[in-house]
Design an enzyme around this catalytic site. Structure first.
Site, PDB file in Angstrom:
ATOM      1  N   GLN A   1       0.828  -1.196   0.000  1.00  0.00           N
ATOM      2  CA  GLN A   1       0.000   0.000   0.000  1.00  0.00           C
ATOM      3  C   GLN A   1       0.869   1.255   0.000  1.00  0.00           C
ATOM      4  O   GLN A   1       2.062   1.184   0.285  1.00  0.00           O
ATOM      5  CB  GLN A   1      -0.920  -0.012   1.233  1.00  0.00           C
ATOM      6  CG  GLN A   1      -0.188  -0.330   2.536  1.00  0.00           C
ATOM      7  CD  GLN A   1      -1.029  -1.094   3.554  1.00  0.00           C
ATOM      8  OE1 GLN A   1      -2.244  -1.205   3.406  1.00  0.00           O
ATOM      9  NE2 GLN A   1      -0.396  -1.615   4.585  1.00  0.00           N
TER      10      GLN A   1
ATOM     11  N   HIS B   1      -8.785   2.927  19.482  1.00  0.00           N
ATOM     12  CA  HIS B   1      -7.952   1.877  20.080  1.00  0.00           C
ATOM     13  C   HIS B   1      -8.547   1.363  21.394  1.00  0.00           C
ATOM     14  O   HIS B   1      -8.501   0.161  21.661  1.00  0.00           O
ATOM     15  CB  HIS B   1      -6.526   2.388  20.279  1.00  0.00           C
ATOM     16  CG  HIS B   1      -5.776   2.513  18.997  1.00  0.00           C
ATOM     17  ND1 HIS B   1      -4.983   3.580  18.666  1.00  0.00           N
ATOM     18  CD2 HIS B   1      -5.726   1.669  17.926  1.00  0.00           C
ATOM     19  CE1 HIS B   1      -4.470   3.409  17.460  1.00  0.00           C
ATOM     20  NE2 HIS B   1      -4.911   2.263  16.986  1.00  0.00           N
TER      21      HIS B   1
ATOM     22  N   ASP C   1      -0.067  -0.011  13.569  1.00  0.00           N
ATOM     23  CA  ASP C   1       0.362   1.215  14.270  1.00  0.00           C
ATOM     24  C   ASP C   1       0.646   0.955  15.744  1.00  0.00           C
ATOM     25  O   ASP C   1       1.206   1.808  16.421  1.00  0.00           O
ATOM     26  CB  ASP C   1      -0.697   2.311  14.094  1.00  0.00           C
ATOM     27  CG  ASP C   1      -2.064   1.851  14.581  1.00  0.00           C
ATOM     28  OD1 ASP C   1      -2.260   1.735  15.801  1.00  0.00           O
ATOM     29  OD2 ASP C   1      -2.951   1.592  13.742  1.00  0.00           O
TER      30      ASP C   1
ATOM     31  N   ASP D   1       0.595 -12.353   6.478  1.00  0.00           N
ATOM     32  CA  ASP D   1      -0.837 -12.227   6.206  1.00  0.00           C
ATOM     33  C   ASP D   1      -1.651 -12.856   7.348  1.00  0.00           C
ATOM     34  O   ASP D   1      -1.484 -14.036   7.678  1.00  0.00           O
ATOM     35  CB  ASP D   1      -1.137 -12.943   4.876  1.00  0.00           C
ATOM     36  CG  ASP D   1      -2.569 -12.699   4.419  1.00  0.00           C
ATOM     37  OD1 ASP D   1      -3.403 -12.255   5.232  1.00  0.00           O
ATOM     38  OD2 ASP D   1      -2.834 -12.961   3.238  1.00  0.00           O
ATOM     39  N   GLY D   2      -2.539 -12.055   7.927  1.00  0.00           N
ATOM     40  CA  GLY D   2      -3.354 -12.513   9.051  1.00  0.00           C
ATOM     41  C   GLY D   2      -4.320 -13.639   8.672  1.00  0.00           C
ATOM     42  O   GLY D   2      -4.709 -14.446   9.525  1.00  0.00           O
TER      43      GLY D   2
ATOM     44  N   ASP E   1      -8.074  -5.510  13.625  1.00  0.00           N
ATOM     45  CA  ASP E   1      -7.840  -4.062  13.518  1.00  0.00           C
ATOM     46  C   ASP E   1      -7.307  -3.801  12.117  1.00  0.00           C
ATOM     47  O   ASP E   1      -6.116  -3.578  11.905  1.00  0.00           O
ATOM     48  CB  ASP E   1      -6.825  -3.660  14.594  1.00  0.00           C
ATOM     49  CG  ASP E   1      -6.528  -2.166  14.577  1.00  0.00           C
ATOM     50  OD1 ASP E   1      -7.096  -1.447  13.745  1.00  0.00           O
ATOM     51  OD2 ASP E   1      -5.699  -1.736  15.397  1.00  0.00           O
TER      52      ASP E   1
HETATM   53  N1  SAM Z   1      -7.724   2.043  12.483  1.00  0.00           N
HETATM   54  C1  SAM Z   1      -7.541   1.816  11.126  1.00  0.00           C
HETATM   55  C2  SAM Z   1      -8.796   1.968  10.305  1.00  0.00           C
HETATM   56  O1  SAM Z   1      -9.853   1.416  10.679  1.00  0.00           O
HETATM   57  O2  SAM Z   1      -8.741   2.647   9.297  1.00  0.00           O
HETATM   58  C3  SAM Z   1      -6.804   0.564  10.882  1.00  0.00           C
HETATM   59  C4  SAM Z   1      -5.391   0.775  11.311  1.00  0.00           C
HETATM   60  S1  SAM Z   1      -4.215  -0.452  11.044  1.00  0.00           S
HETATM   61  C5  SAM Z   1      -2.940   0.627  10.458  1.00  0.00           C
HETATM   62  C6  SAM Z   1      -4.720  -1.448   9.673  1.00  0.00           C
HETATM   63  C7  SAM Z   1      -3.651  -2.449   9.274  1.00  0.00           C
HETATM   64  O3  SAM Z   1      -4.248  -3.606   8.668  1.00  0.00           O
HETATM   65  C8  SAM Z   1      -2.629  -1.938   8.251  1.00  0.00           C
HETATM   66  O4  SAM Z   1      -1.393  -1.734   8.888  1.00  0.00           O
HETATM   67  C9  SAM Z   1      -2.562  -3.059   7.185  1.00  0.00           C
HETATM   68  O5  SAM Z   1      -1.229  -3.339   6.783  1.00  0.00           O
HETATM   69  C10 SAM Z   1      -3.199  -4.214   7.945  1.00  0.00           C
HETATM   70  N2  SAM Z   1      -3.728  -5.301   7.109  1.00  0.00           N
HETATM   71  C11 SAM Z   1      -4.528  -5.214   6.016  1.00  0.00           C
HETATM   72  N3  SAM Z   1      -4.783  -6.445   5.525  1.00  0.00           N
HETATM   73  C12 SAM Z   1      -4.135  -7.344   6.334  1.00  0.00           C
HETATM   74  C13 SAM Z   1      -4.015  -8.762   6.341  1.00  0.00           C
HETATM   75  N4  SAM Z   1      -4.606  -9.535   5.415  1.00  0.00           N
HETATM   76  N5  SAM Z   1      -3.267  -9.336   7.335  1.00  0.00           N
HETATM   77  C14 SAM Z   1      -2.666  -8.582   8.281  1.00  0.00           C
HETATM   78  N6  SAM Z   1      -2.740  -7.226   8.302  1.00  0.00           N
HETATM   79  C15 SAM Z   1      -3.466  -6.615   7.345  1.00  0.00           C
END
Ligand code: SAM
Length: 285
Positions: free
Chosen positions: A35, A66, A90, A141-142, A160
């Site tokens: 991204q 949070h 974050d 990847d989660g 999150d």
């Molecule tokens: N509070 C924020 C919002 O609702 O807009 C979300 C914040 S947090 C920075 C979101 C995170 O999800 C990002 O750092 C992104 O890299 C992560 N993310 C997206 N898809 C993911 C996946 N498949 N596995 C793990 N992390 C993922």
């Protein structure tokens, strides 16, 4: 008034609105493997993190999100020892989770290490618990992580994530929630950031359907204010394995040993109330 380039704006087509923050300077711009990551300094909201043009968080108001992504779920689980955070790069959710003394392990699984490295630099207050011996940060990847997790290995799972596009799309599906269900202990709690109850009605309905379909005994959406997200009104959705989402450890919440700025027992109780429009207009509770 037309805004010039000293403002950052996020337009929301489906809301018919845009939200803008006055910028002092751009501090960081990077195209990561996953991204586009930008960090700005703003005149009124402190630092601002943006992913692919969407506001993730600001210094000034991230505590609302949070705290609501963490404490209702942790006070609903009967004894939260092992907590999994998917996304959350974050580290603000991780910090809140580690405020709970019962937590023995808090794993944060974000697909993009660049988000955490930028947060360490520009949001150090959110990363102050990253070196806690109970914290484990992994960058994968989660979806894959949960698919391979051992059965009943977590008491709380917090999703999150970014919005349901790109790498986060699969984090909003019944198949993913089913894998979370398998990975949760009895009475375990899943919580997903579930967008705006004013705008994202279809998505909220789909989240409820998918969580119910995955076998959770109770699913409940808790609204909260979030000024920098589209409409300013946001939500998280709790799904509980063989218990009620309204059944939380009230005494522990009332006597919590740590400071919060938004969450307390009354906020938790209030967030569990169902606004009539949830039932009448969205078709959820
Ligand atoms: N509070 C924020 C919002 O609702 O807009 C979300 C914040 S947090 C920075 C979101 C995170 O999800 C990002 O750092 C992104 O890299 C992560 N993310 C997206 N898809 C993911 C996946 N498949 N596995 C793990 N992390 C993922």
């Amino acid at each position: 008034m037309a805004l010039d380039e000293t403002w950052f704006s996020e337009a929301c087509e489906e809301c018919g609105t845009a939200f803008s923050l006055k910028i002092k300077e751009k501090l960081h711009e990077q195209q990561t493997e996953f991204q586009k990551l930008e960090i700005y300094d703003t005149t009124a909201f402190g630092k601002l993190m943006v992913l692919d043009g969407f506001i993730m968080l600001t210094t000034r108001d991230n505590f609302l999100y949070h705290e609501m992504m963490s404490h209702p779920a942790l006070f609903t689980a009967p004894h939260p020892r092992r907590v999994l955070i998917i996304g959350g790069g974050d580290c603000g959710t991780l910090r809140e989770v580690l405020k709970h003394d019962s937590v023995e392990l808090a794993q944060q699984i974000d697909i993009d290490e660049a988000v955490t490295r930028a947060s360490e630099k520009y949001f150090p207050e959110l990363c102050e618990s990253n070196n806690d011996p109970r914290a484990e940060l992994k960058f994968i990847d989660g979806i894959k992580w949960v698919a391979e997790a051992e059965a009943e290995s977590y008491d709380v799972i917090i999703i999150d994530s970014t919005d349901p596009v790109g790498p986060a799309k699969g984090l909003f599906t019944e198949a993913f929630y089913r894998n979370c269900y398998r990975a949760l202990s009895e009475g375990g709690v899943l919580v997903q950031q579930s967008e705006s109850p004013l705008v994202h009605h279809r998505l909220l309905r789909e989240i409820h359907e998918a969580m119910n379909g995955a076998g959770y005994s109770d699913v409940k959406t808790l609204p909260f204010p979030q000024p920098v997200y589209p409409s300013g009104w946001w939500s998280c959705t709790l799904a509980v394995k063989n218990d009620r989402a309204t059944n939380f450890r009230e005494r522990d919440s009332a006597n919590k040993s740590f400071a919060t700025r938004y969450y307390n027992i009354d906020i938790h109780r209030g967030a569990l109330a169902t606004p009539p429009m949830f039932i009448d207009e969205i078709g959820i509770r």
